[in-house]
Scaffold this motif. Structure first.
Motif, PDB file in Angstrom:
ATOM      1  N   ILE A  54      37.261  43.332  54.318  1.00  0.00           N
ATOM      2  CA  ILE A  54      36.261  42.348  53.872  1.00  0.00           C
ATOM      3  C   ILE A  54      36.945  41.211  53.124  1.00  0.00           C
ATOM      4  CG2 ILE A  54      34.333  41.983  52.284  1.00  0.00           C
ATOM      5  CD1 ILE A  54      33.494  44.924  52.995  1.00  0.00           C
ATOM      6  N   GLU A  55      37.836  41.553  52.210  1.00  0.00           N
ATOM      7  CA  GLU A  55      38.569  40.531  51.458  1.00  0.00           C
ATOM      8  C   GLU A  55      39.368  39.629  52.396  1.00  0.00           C
ATOM      9  OE1 GLU A  55      41.012  42.525  48.646  1.00  0.00           O
ATOM     10  OE2 GLU A  55      39.330  43.382  47.522  1.00  0.00           O
ATOM     11  N   ASP A  56      40.031  40.234  53.380  1.00  0.00           N
ATOM     12  CA  ASP A  56      40.866  39.457  54.304  1.00  0.00           C
ATOM     13  C   ASP A  56      40.015  38.566  55.209  1.00  0.00           C
ATOM     14  OD1 ASP A  56      42.949  40.747  53.143  1.00  0.00           O
ATOM     15  OD2 ASP A  56      43.509  41.953  54.875  1.00  0.00           O
ATOM     16  N   PHE A  57      38.895  39.087  55.690  1.00  0.00           N
ATOM     17  CA  PHE A  57      38.018  38.282  56.529  1.00  0.00           C
ATOM     18  C   PHE A  57      37.496  37.077  55.744  1.00  0.00           C
ATOM     19  CE2 PHE A  57      36.692  39.840  60.753  1.00  0.00           C
ATOM     20  CZ  PHE A  57      37.525  40.931  60.869  1.00  0.00           C
ATOM     21  N   ILE A  58      37.082  37.291  54.514  1.00  0.00           N
ATOM     22  CA  ILE A  58      36.556  36.182  53.715  1.00  0.00           C
ATOM     23  C   ILE A  58      37.639  35.136  53.469  1.00  0.00           C
ATOM     24  CG2 ILE A  58      35.669  35.554  51.425  1.00  0.00           C
ATOM     25  CD1 ILE A  58      34.101  38.203  51.458  1.00  0.00           C
TER      26      ILE A  58
ATOM     27  N   MET B  10      40.112  34.413  55.473  1.00  0.00           N
ATOM     28  CA  MET B  10      40.295  33.676  56.716  1.00  0.00           C
ATOM     29  C   MET B  10      39.094  32.783  57.028  1.00  0.00           C
ATOM     30  SD  MET B  10      43.291  34.313  57.680  1.00  0.00           S
ATOM     31  CE  MET B  10      44.579  35.514  57.315  1.00  0.00           C
ATOM     32  N   ILE B  11      37.909  33.207  56.641  1.00  0.00           N
ATOM     33  CA  ILE B  11      36.711  32.383  56.821  1.00  0.00           C
ATOM     34  C   ILE B  11      36.860  31.081  56.041  1.00  0.00           C
ATOM     35  CG2 ILE B  11      34.268  32.227  56.169  1.00  0.00           C
ATOM     36  CD1 ILE B  11      34.105  35.266  56.916  1.00  0.00           C
ATOM     37  N   TYR B  12      37.339  31.185  54.809  1.00  0.00           N
ATOM     38  CA  TYR B  12      37.529  29.979  53.998  1.00  0.00           C
ATOM     39  C   TYR B  12      38.648  29.095  54.561  1.00  0.00           C
ATOM     40  CZ  TYR B  12      34.487  32.135  50.472  1.00  0.00           C
ATOM     41  OH  TYR B  12      33.415  32.692  49.815  1.00  0.00           O
ATOM     42  N   ARG B  13      39.711  29.715  55.087  1.00  0.00           N
ATOM     43  CA  ARG B  13      40.777  28.926  55.725  1.00  0.00           C
ATOM     44  C   ARG B  13      40.234  28.175  56.931  1.00  0.00           C
ATOM     45  NH1 ARG B  13      46.327  30.395  54.990  1.00  0.00           N
ATOM     46  NH2 ARG B  13      46.718  28.959  56.720  1.00  0.00           N
TER      47      ARG B  13
ATOM     48  N   GLN C 179      31.973  32.031  62.559  1.00  0.00           N
ATOM     49  CA  GLN C 179      30.713  32.762  62.472  1.00  0.00           C
ATOM     50  C   GLN C 179      30.873  34.218  62.931  1.00  0.00           C
ATOM     51  OE1 GLN C 179      27.357  31.927  61.489  1.00  0.00           O
ATOM     52  NE2 GLN C 179      28.487  30.337  60.380  1.00  0.00           N
ATOM     53  N   ARG C 180      31.717  34.420  63.922  1.00  0.00           N
ATOM     54  CA  ARG C 180      31.976  35.801  64.369  1.00  0.00           C
ATOM     55  C   ARG C 180      32.663  36.597  63.268  1.00  0.00           C
ATOM     56  NH1 ARG C 180      34.160  34.144  70.392  1.00  0.00           N
ATOM     57  NH2 ARG C 180      32.113  33.966  71.399  1.00  0.00           N
ATOM     58  N   MET C 181      33.607  35.957  62.575  1.00  0.00           N
ATOM     59  CA  MET C 181      34.251  36.621  61.442  1.00  0.00           C
ATOM     60  C   MET C 181      33.243  36.920  60.343  1.00  0.00           C
ATOM     61  SD  MET C 181      38.035  35.022  60.802  1.00  0.00           S
ATOM     62  CE  MET C 181      37.616  33.315  61.122  1.00  0.00           C
ATOM     63  N   LEU C 182      32.330  35.991  60.119  1.00  0.00           N
ATOM     64  CA  LEU C 182      31.302  36.179  59.101  1.00  0.00           C
ATOM     65  C   LEU C 182      30.407  37.362  59.462  1.00  0.00           C
ATOM     66  CD1 LEU C 182      30.400  34.836  56.472  1.00  0.00           C
ATOM     67  CD2 LEU C 182      28.905  33.353  57.809  1.00  0.00           C
ATOM     68  N   PHE C 183      30.033  37.452  60.746  1.00  0.00           N
ATOM     69  CA  PHE C 183      29.221  38.581  61.211  1.00  0.00           C
ATOM     70  C   PHE C 183      29.959  39.897  60.979  1.00  0.00           C
ATOM     71  CE2 PHE C 183      27.831  41.645  64.354  1.00  0.00           C
ATOM     72  CZ  PHE C 183      26.442  41.547  64.295  1.00  0.00           C
ATOM     73  N   ASN C 184      31.234  39.937  61.357  1.00  0.00           N
ATOM     74  CA  ASN C 184      32.025  41.160  61.181  1.00  0.00           C
ATOM     75  C   ASN C 184      32.218  41.496  59.716  1.00  0.00           C
ATOM     76  OD1 ASN C 184      32.481  41.931  63.863  1.00  0.00           O
ATOM     77  ND2 ASN C 184      34.086  40.395  64.108  1.00  0.00           N
ATOM     78  N   THR C 185      32.267  40.476  58.873  1.00  0.00           N
ATOM     79  CA  THR C 185      32.371  40.718  57.431  1.00  0.00           C
ATOM     80  C   THR C 185      31.135  41.446  56.925  1.00  0.00           C
ATOM     81  OG1 THR C 185      33.721  38.734  57.107  1.00  0.00           O
ATOM     82  CG2 THR C 185      32.608  39.612  55.170  1.00  0.00           C
ATOM     83  N   PHE C 186      29.964  40.961  57.318  1.00  0.00           N
ATOM     84  CA  PHE C 186      28.731  41.600  56.857  1.00  0.00           C
ATOM     85  C   PHE C 186      28.524  42.967  57.499  1.00  0.00           C
ATOM     86  CE2 PHE C 186      27.700  37.516  55.014  1.00  0.00           C
ATOM     87  CZ  PHE C 186      27.031  37.899  53.854  1.00  0.00           C
ATOM     88  N   ARG C 187      29.008  43.134  58.712  1.00  0.00           N
ATOM     89  CA  ARG C 187      28.947  44.477  59.313  1.00  0.00           C
ATOM     90  C   ARG C 187      29.751  45.465  58.483  1.00  0.00           C
ATOM     91  NH1 ARG C 187      31.943  47.246  62.922  1.00  0.00           N
ATOM     92  NH2 ARG C 187      33.301  45.472  63.362  1.00  0.00           N
ATOM     93  N   ARG C 188      30.913  45.025  58.010  1.00  0.00           N
ATOM     94  CA  ARG C 188      31.734  45.879  57.161  1.00  0.00           C
ATOM     95  C   ARG C 188      31.099  46.076  55.778  1.00  0.00           C
ATOM     96  NH1 ARG C 188      35.049  44.131  60.995  1.00  0.00           N
ATOM     97  NH2 ARG C 188      37.011  45.205  61.386  1.00  0.00           N
TER      98      ARG C 188
ATOM     99  N   LEU D  68      28.123  28.565  54.036  1.00  0.00           N
ATOM    100  CA  LEU D  68      28.416  29.581  55.047  1.00  0.00           C
ATOM    101  C   LEU D  68      27.367  30.691  55.085  1.00  0.00           C
ATOM    102  CD1 LEU D  68      32.258  29.831  54.444  1.00  0.00           C
ATOM    103  CD2 LEU D  68      31.145  29.016  56.529  1.00  0.00           C
ATOM    104  N   TYR D  69      26.367  30.570  54.274  1.00  0.00           N
ATOM    105  CA  TYR D  69      25.285  31.559  54.236  1.00  0.00           C
ATOM    106  C   TYR D  69      23.977  30.825  53.982  1.00  0.00           C
ATOM    107  CZ  TYR D  69      22.855  35.935  53.247  1.00  0.00           C
ATOM    108  OH  TYR D  69      21.989  37.012  53.291  1.00  0.00           O
ATOM    109  N   PRO D  70      22.917  31.181  54.725  1.00  0.00           N
ATOM    110  CA  PRO D  70      22.830  32.255  55.722  1.00  0.00           C
ATOM    111  C   PRO D  70      23.598  31.931  57.002  1.00  0.00           C
ATOM    112  CG  PRO D  70      20.792  30.994  55.658  1.00  0.00           C
ATOM    113  CD  PRO D  70      21.629  30.483  54.518  1.00  0.00           C
ATOM    114  N   MET D  71      23.889  32.982  57.771  1.00  0.00           N
ATOM    115  CA  MET D  71      24.590  32.822  59.042  1.00  0.00           C
ATOM    116  C   MET D  71      23.727  32.060  60.046  1.00  0.00           C
ATOM    117  SD  MET D  71      26.591  36.389  59.828  1.00  0.00           S
ATOM    118  CE  MET D  71      25.417  37.452  59.008  1.00  0.00           C
ATOM    119  N   LEU D  72      24.405  31.453  61.009  1.00  0.00           N
ATOM    120  CA  LEU D  72      23.709  30.685  62.041  1.00  0.00           C
ATOM    121  C   LEU D  72      23.253  31.605  63.175  1.00  0.00           C
ATOM    122  CD1 LEU D  72      26.160  27.644  62.277  1.00  0.00           C
ATOM    123  CD2 LEU D  72      24.072  27.838  60.898  1.00  0.00           C
TER     124      LEU D  72
END
Length: 328
Positions: A225-229, A231-234, A257-266, A289-293
């Motif tokens: 989760i930390e790593d995805f977030i 990369m989302i900001y990058r 957005q796919r990374m964001l989805f996977n972040t929330f799944r985790r 970046l929230y809410p997701m599209l």
């Protein structure tokens, strides 16, 4: 030297033999390419197996380092490489027989910064028959700014990168993070002057159960989760740069957005408290970046979960149900 193949490995005794055999079965002169094996602190028989290949192949070398992760190992290989082009290969994957020479020649003849080819995800360890590349296919060379708006593979293993271009860019893999390929590829493609796609099957990305993607321990979930977030900001920084130039950033935004989805799944599978989740959501909201599209091509299943993830109360309920089911 035309090509450096960089293979990081860590405790890969089950797979590294097949990987190296496939890399060496390419009908290339040893003078044309080198294979740099970066041992990232293995504690099994991986090093011994790799050493046997070094003894019989003069173009195979091993670099040893303390365990620092795949990004650090790739960066170390890049620093030690001599080839005109770089090819990153994971030690649990393999390469299609004699697939490299044609791609390499296309890259050299056309002075490409980056060439992308077909990467197939598979559970098979035996290679099926692969069709030959059509001799008269149309080679379409783009600038990175045009190419990135059409779509690109998120895996660094789907490309040859011109070494000097990478070095001059200053872009390296983010060390200590997973999904590091995604921003590495995007930032390099965006800066490239000559990029093309060659529709030839080259790479087999083997999906197996013992991977960081299937580790659902709370510790592993928290790290991912930390790593995805991160990369989302990058990606947000890159999107701002692309938009500022007047180019199309929709594909990059979609990947974000796919990374964001996977972040929330985790997050939904984690032990995070409601307070911690609220803090993450607030940070994402502040960065728009929230809410997701809701992308039109998302299926009903994913649209349902976007709806759940976009409401902290529904997300909390779903977390409770998930934990209950997992316990039983």
């Amino acid at each position: 030297m035309k090509l450096t193949i960089i293979i990081p490995f860590y405790n890969s005794e089950r797979y590294i033999g097949q990987c190296l055999t496939s890399v060496l079965n390419q009908n290339l002169s040893q003078d044309d390419y080198e294979v740099l094996l970066v041992d990232d602190g293995s504690t099994d028989q991986s090093f011994s197996i790799a050493s046997m290949f070094c003894e019989t192949n003069g173009n195979v070398k091993i670099i040893r380092q303390s365990n620092a992760g795949v990004s650090a190992a790739r960066n170390r290989g890049l620093a030690e490489a001599h080839g005109k082009y770089i090819f990153f290969v994971d030690s649990d994957d393999y390469i299609v027989e004699n697939s490299i020479p044609r791609i390499l020649q296309i890259a050299i003849d056309n002075k490409l910064d980056i060439v992308q080819f077909k990467l197939l995800r598979t559970t098979l360890r035996s290679l099926q028959k692969v069709p030959e590349l059509d001799s008269d296919f149309d080679l379409e060379i783009d600038t990175g700014k045009r190419y990135i708006s059409k779509g690109y593979n998120s895996s660094a293993c789907a490309y040859f990168f011109r070494r000097q271009f990478v070095i001059d860019s200053g872009i390296r893999f983010v060390e200590g993070r997973i999904v590091e390929d995604m921003i590495f590829n995007a930032e390099l493609i965006w800066r490239a002057e000559r990029v093309c796609y060659v529709p030839k099957e080259v790479y087999r990305y083997v999906i197996h159960p013992q991977s960081q993607w299937t580790d659902d321990s709370y510790e592993a979930l928290s790290k991912s989760i930390e790593d995805f977030i991160h990369m989302i900001y990058r990606h947000s920084d890159l999107i701002d740069e692309i938009l500022h130039s007047g180019s199309n950033a929709e594909i990059v935004r979609l990947k974000q957005q796919r990374m964001l989805f996977n972040t929330f799944r985790r997050i939904s599978q984690s032990d995070y408290s409601k307070k911690k989740i609220s803090s993450i959501i607030e940070d994402l909201r502040n960065k728009n970046l929230y809410p997701m599209l809701y992308y039109p091509h998302r299926g009903i299943y994913k649209k349902f979960f976007v709806f759940v993830f976009n409401n902290i109360y529904l997300l909390t309920i779903y977390k409770f149900i998930y934990k209950y089911i997992k316990r039983t």
